[in-house]
Design an enzyme around this catalytic site. Structure first.
Site, PDB file in Angstrom:
ATOM      1  N   ASP A 159       5.546   7.553  -8.944  1.00  0.00           N
ATOM      2  CA  ASP A 159       4.423   6.640  -8.998  1.00  0.00           C
ATOM      3  C   ASP A 159       3.753   6.515 -10.369  1.00  0.00           C
ATOM      4  OD1 ASP A 159       3.081   4.828  -7.459  1.00  0.00           O
ATOM      5  OD2 ASP A 159       1.678   6.229  -6.580  1.00  0.00           O
ATOM      6  N   CYS A 199      13.949 -16.438   5.238  1.00  0.00           N
ATOM      7  CA  CYS A 199      12.744 -15.845   5.847  1.00  0.00           C
ATOM      8  C   CYS A 199      11.556 -15.906   4.876  1.00  0.00           C
ATOM      9  CB  CYS A 199      13.045 -14.391   6.212  1.00  0.00           C
ATOM     10  SG  CYS A 199      11.626 -13.483   6.847  1.00  0.00           S
ATOM     11  N   CYS A 209       6.682 -12.556   5.411  1.00  0.00           N
ATOM     12  CA  CYS A 209       5.689 -11.762   4.669  1.00  0.00           C
ATOM     13  C   CYS A 209       4.704 -12.681   3.940  1.00  0.00           C
ATOM     14  CB  CYS A 209       6.374 -10.789   3.707  1.00  0.00           C
ATOM     15  SG  CYS A 209       7.577 -11.562   2.624  1.00  0.00           S
ATOM     16  N   CYS A 229      -4.448  -8.861  -3.541  1.00  0.00           N
ATOM     17  CA  CYS A 229      -3.794  -7.976  -2.563  1.00  0.00           C
ATOM     18  C   CYS A 229      -4.801  -6.976  -1.983  1.00  0.00           C
ATOM     19  CB  CYS A 229      -2.628  -7.252  -3.226  1.00  0.00           C
ATOM     20  SG  CYS A 229      -1.824  -6.063  -2.140  1.00  0.00           S
ATOM     21  N   CYS A 286      -2.689  -1.676   2.751  1.00  0.00           N
ATOM     22  CA  CYS A 286      -2.328  -2.769   3.668  1.00  0.00           C
ATOM     23  C   CYS A 286      -0.825  -2.687   3.948  1.00  0.00           C
ATOM     24  CB  CYS A 286      -2.678  -4.109   3.025  1.00  0.00           C
ATOM     25  SG  CYS A 286      -2.139  -5.535   3.996  1.00  0.00           S
TER      26      CYS A 286
END
Ligand code: B12
Ligand code: SF4
Ligand code: SF4
Length: 369
Positions: free
Chosen positions: A147, A207, A210, A230, A257
């Protein structure tokens, strides 16, 4: 020389669910990764919001994350490892008990009251992998990151064959889905095979679930996002007030989220992780807003010290709770919100006052009481 099949074996022995290797090209060369170059454009367009660590530059003015070689000039390869943290139903998009908030799945991990920090869990496993590798390959330069390092991990995950970058911008693996933590070992070792062979095909097809489901319109449709919109950014990284126009979209999310991953068809068939270090603390699944709001700072620390939730800080967490309560339509939260509207932290007080106004408007059928 690094070989993908062997790395996969070592990574699985260290506790990962998948692994691969990507080469680190010379910055600006013909081989440089196009996706890596997009990072600088993304920052320059202002998409990174207030995440100053993403905007850091070196003495020569280069964005630190514009190439792994900016900080680590010896870097020739990135070993990318993925750990499955899928804990099964419920989804954030399922019908929830009245008054339930949502904490993102990645922050559920722990054992009873005690959280486990996925950064530490993955770093231990990466160290193990690196030790095994140095026993075989002899000395080499390396750094492990989860990260926080100067690596755009999803770009390397893609080139390491872990998965494709979905329209929600997450790395998706055909078998494992996207509930994956990523960790990397940057090494000075060369990659044995051409990386192009490792690429996973893009299986998003036509698709757009999202993009359609994102309540704040953060996904731009180009496999990129405007972090300023976001909910994960707003509830985790953003300090101070959250822009009013985005508050209704936040709904009941109090930390992070999961919506754009919960609606993804590839996560429907994803296997549940059997990883005791990344198991879900059930209390954090659909937690009652009242329970979270009733925590004092010490209790917040007991539940969340060492958990990703700590990043929001107690004041940010209460600001988020106030917004979720304001979105709930439940007037029983008014006493708590009135108390918070007098809070010494201006962002908590402002969010609570907004929430009181919202609930009173709901109660009066649209008219302010
Ligand atoms: C900053 C950050 C955030 C920011 C911004 C996210 C974002 N999409 O950029 C915020 C706070 C919003 C965030 C949210 C989340 N994050 Co985050 N985050 C990071 C962090 C620290 C840096 C990412 C970054 O540099 N973003 C900048 C953009 C430009 O980079 P990018 O999305 O990685 O995009 C590149 C690729 O997609 C690439 N690309 C590849 N193919 C293609 C194709 C085309 C056509 C294009 C245009 C681009 C493209 O181009 C982009 C630019 O280089 C990474 C860790 C790391 N060191 O990389 C974790 C990381 C990406 N986050 C992670 C997680 C788990 C989350 C959340 C799920 C947490 C949550 N539940 O709330 C959400 C997911 C939201 C989402 N849909 O992305 C995981 C993702 C794992 C995975 N399976 O993908 C990571 C890798 C952390 C980890 N070590 O596990 N995150
Ligand atoms: S994490 Fe939530 S707010 Fe962010 S892009 Fe996905 S659905 Fe939208
Ligand atoms: S929801 Fe659809 S478009 Fe979005 S990442 Fe999943 S498969 Fe791709």
């Amino acid at each position: 020389m690094l070989h993908t099949t062997h790395i996969d074996e070592l990574a699985r022995a260290a506790g990962f669910s998948a692994a691969g290797i990507a080469a680190v090209p010379e910055p600006g060369s013909a081989e440089d990764l196009e996706e890596q170059q997009r990072f600088a454009a993304w920052v320059e367009e202002g998409r990174a919001g207030e995440m100053e660590y993403l905007k850091r530059r070196d003495a020569a003015g280069r964005l630190v994350r514009s190439s792994v070689r900016v900080v680590l000039p010896w870097a020739r390869s990135v070993i990318v490892c993925a750990a499955n943290y899928h804990s099964g139903a419920p989804r954030s998009t399922d019908a929830a008990p009245e008054g339930a908030g949502w904490i993102a799945r990645y922050a559920w991990t722990g054992n009873g009251k005690r959280p486990t920090d996925y950064h530490k869990v993955l770093l231990r496993r990466l160290d193990k992998l690196r030790d095994r590798l140095s026993q075989e390959a002899g000395p080499f330069e390396s750094r492990c990151f989860v990260d926080t390092g100067p690596v755009v991990e999803r770009v390397y995950a893609r080139y390491a064959g872990i998965g494709w970058v979905g329209k929600n911008t997450c790395i998706l693996n055909q078998e494992l889905g996207s509930w994956l933590f990523l960790g990397v070992v940057v090494t000075s070792l060369e990659v044995a095979a051409p990386v192009a062979l490792a690429l996973a095909p893009d299986r998003c097809g036509s698709c757009t679930r999202c993009i359609d489901a994102c309540p704040t319109g953060a996904l731009t449709g180009e496999r990129a996002m405007d972090a300023n919109r976001c909910i994960a950014y707003l509830t985790i990284e953003k300090r101070g007030e959250i822009p009013e126009g985005l508050r209704a979209g936040i709904g009941r999310q109090v930390f992070g989220c999961d919506i754009c991953q919960d609606v993804c068809p590839w996560n429907r068939r994803a296997p549940i992780a059997a990883d005791p270090e990344l198991a879900a603390r059930r209390e954090l699944v659909n937690p009652a807003l009242e329970w979270l709001a009733g925590m004092d700072e010490a209790e917040f620390g007991q539940w969340f010290n060492g958990s990703p939730v700590r990043r929001a800080k107690w004041r940010g967490f209460r600001r988020n709770l106030a917004i979720a309560m304001g979105n709930s339509g439940l007037p029983r939260y008014l006493p708590q919100l009135r108390e918070w509207s007098q809070d010494t932290d201006p962002a908590v007080a402002e969010a609570a006052a907004w929430a009181v106004g919202n609930l009173r408007r709901d109660k009066s059928g649209g008219e302010r009481l």
